[in-house]
Scaffold this motif. Sequence first.
Motif, PDB file in Angstrom:
ATOM      1  N   ALA A  37       0.708  -1.252  -0.117  1.00 27.92           N
ATOM      2  CA  ALA A  37      -0.080   0.033   0.033  1.00 27.92           C
ATOM      3  C   ALA A  37       0.948   1.103   0.040  1.00 27.92           C
ATOM      4  CB  ALA A  37      -0.817   0.007   1.126  1.00 27.92           C
ATOM      5  N   HIS A  38       0.461   2.304  -0.554  1.00 26.05           N
ATOM      6  CA  HIS A  38       1.003   3.679  -0.591  1.00 26.05           C
ATOM      7  C   HIS A  38       0.388   4.857   0.070  1.00 26.05           C
ATOM      8  CE1 HIS A  38       3.868   1.500  -3.282  1.00 26.05           C
ATOM      9  NE2 HIS A  38       2.795   1.245  -3.956  1.00 26.05           N
ATOM     10  N   ALA A  39       0.979   5.426   0.758  1.00 24.96           N
ATOM     11  CA  ALA A  39       0.093   6.676   1.368  1.00 24.96           C
ATOM     12  C   ALA A  39       1.243   7.543   2.150  1.00 24.96           C
ATOM     13  CB  ALA A  39      -0.963   6.396   2.255  1.00 24.96           C
ATOM     14  N   GLY A  40       0.971   8.839   2.319  1.00 24.44           N
ATOM     15  CA  GLY A  40       1.833   9.717   3.043  1.00 24.44           C
ATOM     16  C   GLY A  40       3.442   9.319   2.648  1.00 24.44           C
ATOM     17  N   GLY A  41       3.684   9.470   1.518  1.00 25.43           N
ATOM     18  CA  GLY A  41       5.144   9.376   0.878  1.00 25.43           C
ATOM     19  C   GLY A  41       5.599   7.901   1.306  1.00 25.43           C
ATOM     20  N   LEU A  42       5.030   7.032   1.936  1.00 25.00           N
ATOM     21  CA  LEU A  42       5.499   5.631   2.170  1.00 25.00           C
ATOM     22  C   LEU A  42       4.806   4.606   1.457  1.00 25.00           C
ATOM     23  CD1 LEU A  42       5.696   5.875   6.171  1.00 25.00           C
ATOM     24  CD2 LEU A  42       7.487   6.279   4.852  1.00 25.00           C
ATOM     25  N   THR A  43       5.613   3.439   1.446  1.00 25.96           N
ATOM     26  CA  THR A  43       5.162   2.236   0.655  1.00 25.96           C
ATOM     27  C   THR A  43       5.259   1.031   2.045  1.00 25.96           C
ATOM     28  OG1 THR A  43       6.196   2.202  -1.331  1.00 25.96           O
ATOM     29  CG2 THR A  43       5.751   0.233  -0.662  1.00 25.96           C
ATOM     30  N   LEU A  44       3.968   0.575   2.154  1.00 26.10           N
ATOM     31  CA  LEU A  44       3.972  -0.330   3.357  1.00 26.10           C
ATOM     32  C   LEU A  44       3.841  -1.901   2.339  1.00 26.10           C
ATOM     33  CD1 LEU A  44       2.924  -1.028   6.238  1.00 26.10           C
ATOM     34  CD2 LEU A  44       0.827  -0.893   5.527  1.00 26.10           C
ATOM     35  N   HIS A  45       4.790  -2.606   2.996  1.00 25.18           N
ATOM     36  CA  HIS A  45       5.137  -3.775   2.368  1.00 25.18           C
ATOM     37  C   HIS A  45       5.071  -4.940   3.349  1.00 25.18           C
ATOM     38  CE1 HIS A  45       7.267  -6.647  -0.737  1.00 25.18           C
ATOM     39  NE2 HIS A  45       7.749  -7.158   0.252  1.00 25.18           N
ATOM     40  N   CYS A  50       2.524 -18.032   3.950  1.00 22.71           N
ATOM     41  CA  CYS A  50       1.655 -18.847   3.117  1.00 22.71           C
ATOM     42  C   CYS A  50       0.077 -18.214   3.576  1.00 22.71           C
ATOM     43  CB  CYS A  50       1.395 -20.228   3.142  1.00 22.71           C
ATOM     44  SG  CYS A  50       1.074 -20.946   4.914  1.00 22.71           S
ATOM     45  N   GLY A  51      -0.801 -18.401   2.883  1.00 22.05           N
ATOM     46  CA  GLY A  51      -2.254 -18.099   3.213  1.00 22.05           C
ATOM     47  C   GLY A  51      -2.450 -16.797   2.530  1.00 22.05           C
ATOM     48  N   TRP A  52      -3.549 -15.904   3.154  1.00 24.11           N
ATOM     49  CA  TRP A  52      -4.243 -14.747   2.910  1.00 24.11           C
ATOM     50  C   TRP A  52      -3.558 -13.539   3.381  1.00 24.11           C
ATOM     51  CZ3 TRP A  52      -7.324 -15.755  -1.612  1.00 24.11           C
ATOM     52  CH2 TRP A  52      -7.828 -16.839  -1.587  1.00 24.11           C
ATOM     53  N   ILE A  53      -3.266 -12.385   2.706  1.00 22.00           N
ATOM     54  CA  ILE A  53      -2.741 -11.255   3.492  1.00 22.00           C
ATOM     55  C   ILE A  53      -2.913  -9.907   2.717  1.00 22.00           C
ATOM     56  CG2 ILE A  53      -0.268 -11.481   2.522  1.00 22.00           C
ATOM     57  CD1 ILE A  53       0.713 -10.353   5.028  1.00 22.00           C
ATOM     58  N   GLY A  54      -3.395  -9.014   3.159  1.00 27.26           N
ATOM     59  CA  GLY A  54      -3.651  -7.796   2.618  1.00 27.26           C
ATOM     60  C   GLY A  54      -3.344  -6.555   3.456  1.00 27.26           C
ATOM     61  N   VAL A  55      -2.952  -5.546   3.093  1.00 25.35           N
ATOM     62  CA  VAL A  55      -2.435  -4.379   3.811  1.00 25.35           C
ATOM     63  C   VAL A  55      -2.804  -3.071   2.944  1.00 25.35           C
ATOM     64  CG1 VAL A  55      -0.387  -5.097   5.180  1.00 25.35           C
ATOM     65  CG2 VAL A  55      -0.145  -4.113   2.859  1.00 25.35           C
ATOM     66  N   ASP A  56      -3.213  -1.991   3.922  1.00 28.15           N
ATOM     67  CA  ASP A  56      -3.714  -0.935   3.250  1.00 28.15           C
ATOM     68  C   ASP A  56      -3.168   0.203   4.401  1.00 28.15           C
ATOM     69  OD1 ASP A  56      -4.781   0.664   0.959  1.00 28.15           O
ATOM     70  OD2 ASP A  56      -6.256   1.272   2.279  1.00 28.15           O
ATOM     71  N   LEU A  57      -2.959   1.512   3.747  1.00 19.01           N
ATOM     72  CA  LEU A  57      -2.514   2.414   4.646  1.00 19.01           C
ATOM     73  C   LEU A  57      -3.217   3.665   3.959  1.00 19.01           C
ATOM     74  CD1 LEU A  57      -0.195   3.299   6.530  1.00 19.01           C
ATOM     75  CD2 LEU A  57       1.405   3.590   4.617  1.00 19.01           C
ATOM     76  N   VAL A  58      -3.772   4.607   4.980  1.00 17.11           N
ATOM     77  CA  VAL A  58      -4.421   5.914   4.491  1.00 17.11           C
ATOM     78  C   VAL A  58      -3.945   6.972   5.341  1.00 17.11           C
ATOM     79  CG1 VAL A  58      -6.741   6.861   4.758  1.00 17.11           C
ATOM     80  CG2 VAL A  58      -6.849   4.429   4.155  1.00 17.11           C
ATOM     81  N   ALA A  59      -3.406   8.224   4.324  1.00 15.05           N
ATOM     82  CA  ALA A  59      -3.123   9.296   5.046  1.00 15.05           C
ATOM     83  C   ALA A  59      -4.578  10.240   5.454  1.00 15.05           C
ATOM     84  CB  ALA A  59      -2.322  10.022   4.025  1.00 15.05           C
ATOM     85  N   LEU A  60      -4.733  10.481   6.740  1.00 14.72           N
ATOM     86  CA  LEU A  60      -5.799  10.983   7.155  1.00 14.72           C
ATOM     87  C   LEU A  60      -6.095  12.372   6.462  1.00 14.72           C
ATOM     88  CD1 LEU A  60      -5.705  10.049  10.987  1.00 14.72           C
ATOM     89  CD2 LEU A  60      -7.265   8.949   9.174  1.00 14.72           C
ATOM     90  N   ASP A  61      -4.924  13.323   6.089  1.00 11.37           N
ATOM     91  CA  ASP A  61      -4.974  14.435   5.588  1.00 11.37           C
ATOM     92  C   ASP A  61      -5.689  14.215   4.107  1.00 11.37           C
ATOM     93  OD1 ASP A  61      -3.897  15.855   7.677  1.00 11.37           O
ATOM     94  OD2 ASP A  61      -1.928  15.858   6.635  1.00 11.37           O
ATOM     95  N   ASP A  62      -5.786  13.230   3.649  1.00 12.35           N
ATOM     96  CA  ASP A  62      -6.489  12.881   2.227  1.00 12.35           C
ATOM     97  C   ASP A  62      -7.874  12.631   2.469  1.00 12.35           C
ATOM     98  OD1 ASP A  62      -3.971  12.854   1.198  1.00 12.35           O
ATOM     99  OD2 ASP A  62      -3.557  10.960   0.683  1.00 12.35           O
TER     100      ASP A  62
END
Length: 173
Positions: A37-45, A50-62
Amino acid sequence: MIQVPIVVRPEWADRVAHLAGGVPLDPTESAQPVSRAHAGGLTLHARQKCGWIGVDLVALDDLRTDDAEALVSLTRPQVQPAALGIRSRHDLGLWWAATEAAVKAWQGGLPLLIGRFQIALMQSSGAFIRWKDKALPGLHLYPLAVRKGLVGILASDRAGGDVSIIAYPRHLS
């Protein structure tokens, strides 16, 4: 809450490939499920053995609090944000990050998953999933602490244990 370290941009960051459907492939370990995920100038990796994985990142100023109805209507047109626990911009960021993280974990895309699940917030600053479709694999949601002004969520089935999460500057300085 999981504390996510912000590290120097890894040398492999620009070599991350994407499979069909946009699913990222980690060049350091191609067999492990990955989410970014990408937000606030960062990449979250994030990756999991194994299995199911997902991430998200939100910049509150957006976000603006009046974005809540529009975002909620994407997943539940007849539901008001307050019914899902959304009462502030932070709540909205947490709810949207949880929604996106679940969608990324299931790799189906939001249009295919509308109506099959719903994210609701808890007073403890957490989120949970209400399943409407038992065909979807079970996921747990974990809040991530990255830095002030950013809200992140990890969605994982915990099947693989061994979850690795880092954040790094999105672009070279």
